[in-house]
Design a protein around this motif. Structure first.
Motif, short mmCIF file in Angstrom:
data_model
loop_
_atom_site.label_atom_id
_atom_site.label_comp_id
_atom_site.label_asym_id
_atom_site.label_seq_id
_atom_site.Cartn_x
_atom_site.Cartn_y
_atom_site.Cartn_z
N LYS A 21 0.86 -1.18 0.00
CA LYS A 21 0.00 0.00 0.00
C LYS A 21 0.89 1.22 0.00
CE LYS A 21 -3.88 2.14 2.31
NZ LYS A 21 -4.79 2.11 3.46
N ARG A 25 -3.45 3.81 -2.26
CA ARG A 25 -3.54 2.88 -3.39
C ARG A 25 -2.66 1.67 -3.16
NH1 ARG A 25 -6.15 5.50 -8.04
NH2 ARG A 25 -5.31 3.69 -9.06
N SER A 47 -7.01 1.00 -6.57
CA SER A 47 -7.65 1.35 -5.30
C SER A 47 -8.11 0.13 -4.52
CB SER A 47 -8.84 2.28 -5.55
OG SER A 47 -9.76 1.66 -6.42
N ASP A 48 -8.14 -1.04 -5.14
CA ASP A 48 -8.65 -2.25 -4.50
C ASP A 48 -7.51 -3.25 -4.27
OD1 ASP A 48 -9.95 -4.60 -3.76
OD2 ASP A 48 -11.45 -4.47 -5.34
#
Length: 100
Positions: A21, A25, A47-48
């Motif tokens: 991370k 993001r 974003s996931d």
């Protein structure tokens, strides 16, 4: 953290390997030894964390084959795509955000 965390069914957290991370993001980050040299392969920022984990799985499969310890099982279509692509082509597609 060593991996991405995401709420799982039942209130627990699911931890994904081979992702990092950065800010808000996520991206795939897979290390691999080649000829005595540690190389790192990166995906695009998403974003996931699940998307980043799936990108990492594709790279892991390409580098280490069917016995690679992935976050998710690869579909037959994903395995076929990895088998038919060069590592550089696969990385290029993942960095562009195209997925496979």
């Amino acid at each position: 953290p060593a991996g991405g965390e995401r709420g799982a069914a039942g209130g627990g957290k699911q931890v994904f390997r081979y992702i990092v991370k950065i800010g808000a993001r996520w991206r795939a980050q897979v290390g691999h030894m080649e000829a005595g040299v540690q190389r790192k392969y990166y995906g695009c920022y998403v974003s996931d964390p699940e998307v980043a984990a799936r990108d990492a799985d594709m790279v892991l499969y390409k580098l280490r084959g069917a016995t690679a310890a992935t976050n998710f099982p690869l579909t037959a279509q994903e395995r076929d795509y990895c088998d038919a692509s060069s590592l550089s082509d696969l990385i290029g597609v993942l960095k562009s955000g195209g997925g496979a």
